[in-house]
Design an enzyme around this catalytic site. Structure first.
Site, PDB file in Angstrom:
ATOM      1  N   LYS A 114       0.849  -1.200   0.000  1.00  0.00           N
ATOM      2  CA  LYS A 114       0.000   0.000   0.000  1.00  0.00           C
ATOM      3  C   LYS A 114       0.880   1.243   0.000  1.00  0.00           C
ATOM      4  O   LYS A 114       1.766   1.396   0.860  1.00  0.00           O
ATOM      5  CB  LYS A 114      -0.850  -0.028   1.270  1.00  0.00           C
ATOM      6  CG  LYS A 114      -2.288   0.365   1.096  1.00  0.00           C
ATOM      7  CD  LYS A 114      -3.019   0.069   2.386  1.00  0.00           C
ATOM      8  CE  LYS A 114      -4.377   0.685   2.374  1.00  0.00           C
ATOM      9  NZ  LYS A 114      -5.031   0.549   3.683  1.00  0.00           N
TER      10      LYS A 114
HETATM   11  C1  E4P Z   1      -8.215   1.465   3.834  1.00  0.00           C
HETATM   12  O1  E4P Z   1      -7.643   0.495   3.412  1.00  0.00           O
HETATM   13  C2  E4P Z   1      -8.054   2.023   5.180  1.00  0.00           C
HETATM   14  O2  E4P Z   1      -7.466   1.055   6.017  1.00  0.00           O
HETATM   15  C3  E4P Z   1      -9.346   2.369   5.872  1.00  0.00           C
HETATM   16  O3  E4P Z   1     -10.467   2.007   5.133  1.00  0.00           O
HETATM   17  C4  E4P Z   1      -9.363   3.716   6.489  1.00  0.00           C
HETATM   18  O4  E4P Z   1     -10.597   3.901   7.109  1.00  0.00           O
HETATM   19  P1  E4P Z   1     -10.882   4.981   8.247  1.00  0.00           P
HETATM   20  O5  E4P Z   1     -11.260   6.253   7.586  1.00  0.00           O
HETATM   21  O6  E4P Z   1     -12.014   4.392   9.023  1.00  0.00           O
HETATM   22  O7  E4P Z   1      -9.614   5.085   9.058  1.00  0.00           O
END
Ligand code: E4P
Length: 217
Positions: A83
Site C-alpha cells: 500500500k
Molecule cells: C483502507 O484500506 C483504510 O485502512 C481504511 O479504510 C481507512 O478507514 P478509516 O477512515 O475508518 O480510518
C-alpha cells in the site's frame, strides 16, 4: 463485489474466512498500531489464513525508500499487496513495483484525478476513502461513481477498492455502483447479516417445524 476486512482482528479473520466469504484484508499504520503487534508478524499471520490480497502500507514518503520497503513487505508472502499513498513519489514507486509484478494498492484517494493517476501507474487497486469524504460533508459514493466511469471509459484494470466504510449503506452504495471491492471494518461487517425480520421469521419457522414432530436427518 469482493469483501475485504479492514483490520487485523485474527479471530474475526478466521471466522469470516471459515464461512468462505472473505476475499482479502486491508491494514494501515493505525490498524497495525491498534493490533499491538509487529507488522511483519501480523501480516505473516494473516497471509497464512487468507488466500486473497492482504494490503500492508509502507511508512516511507520518498520513492526509493517506498520501493525498498515495498520489496521487503511483499517478500512476506505471495498474496501481500503493497500500500502506497497517492503522491508523486508514491506513483513513481507504484509504477516501478507494478512493472516488476508486485501488487500495489494506492491509498488515501480522495479525488478522481488521483484515481486516474493510480491507474496510469498500473496500480492493482485504488482506495477511495468514502467515509472520510462523507465526514467532511463531501459525497464519498459519488467519488466511486466518477472513478468507475473513468476506468470504464479507458478500460483500466485497476480495481476500485472502496475504503473508509462506516455503514451498511456504504456497502450497499458501493455494490450498486459496481466497486470491485469494499473493505469493511468488523463493526460494519458483523451488521451485514442482521435483519429483525430474519430473526423473527426463523423463530416462527423453528417453532412450527418442531410441532410437526418430523426430522430431516
Ligand atoms: C483502507 O484500506 C483504510 O485502512 C481504511 O479504510 C481507512 O478507514 P478509516 O477512515 O475508518 O480510518
Amino acid at each position: 463485489m469482493q469483501l475485504f476486512l479492514d483490520g487485523s482482528e485474527i479471530d474475526k479473520i478466521i471466522e469470516y474466512n471459515n464461512i468462505g466469504i472473505l476475499d482479502g484484508i486491508t491494514t494501515n499504520p493505525s490498524i497495525i498500531l491498534k493490533s499491538g503487534k509487529n507488522v511483519f508478524e501480523v501480516i505473516a499471520e494473516i497471509t497464512k489464513i487468507v488466500k486473497g490480497s492482504v494490503s500492508v502500507e509502507v511508512s516511507a514518503t520518498d520513492r526509493e525508500e517506498m520501493y525498498l520497503q515495498g520489496k521487503k513487505l511483499s517478500a512476506i508472502a505471495e498474496n501481500v499487496t503493497v500500500k502506497l499513498p497517492i503522491t508523486w513519489e508514491g506513483l513513481a514507486a507504484c509504477k516501478r513495483l507494478s512493472d516488476e509484478g508486485t501488487s500495489v494498492n494506492m491509498t488515501l484517494c480522495f479525488s478522481s484525478s488521483q484515481a486516474l493517476l493510480a491507474a496510469k501507474a498500473k496500480a492493482s487497486f485504488v482506495s477511495p476513502f468514502i467515509g472520510r469524504l462523507d465526514d467532511s460533508n463531501q459525497d464519498g459514493a459519488n467519488l466511486i461513481s466518477e472513478i468507475k466511469k473513468i476506468y470504464i471509459n479507458y478500460g483500466f484494470n485497476t480495481k476500485i477498492l472502496a475504503a473508509s466504510i462506516r455503514t451498511i449503506n456504504h456497502v450497499k452504495e458501493c455494490a450498486s455502483i459496481g466497486a470491485d471491492v469494499a473493505t469493511i471494518p468488523v463493526n460494519v461487517f458483523d451488521k451485514l447479516i442482521k435483519h429483525p425480520l430474519t430473526d423473527s421469521g426463523l423463530k416462527q419457522f423453528t417453532n412450527d417445524w418442531n410441532k410437526t414432530g418430523q426430522s430431516i436427518l
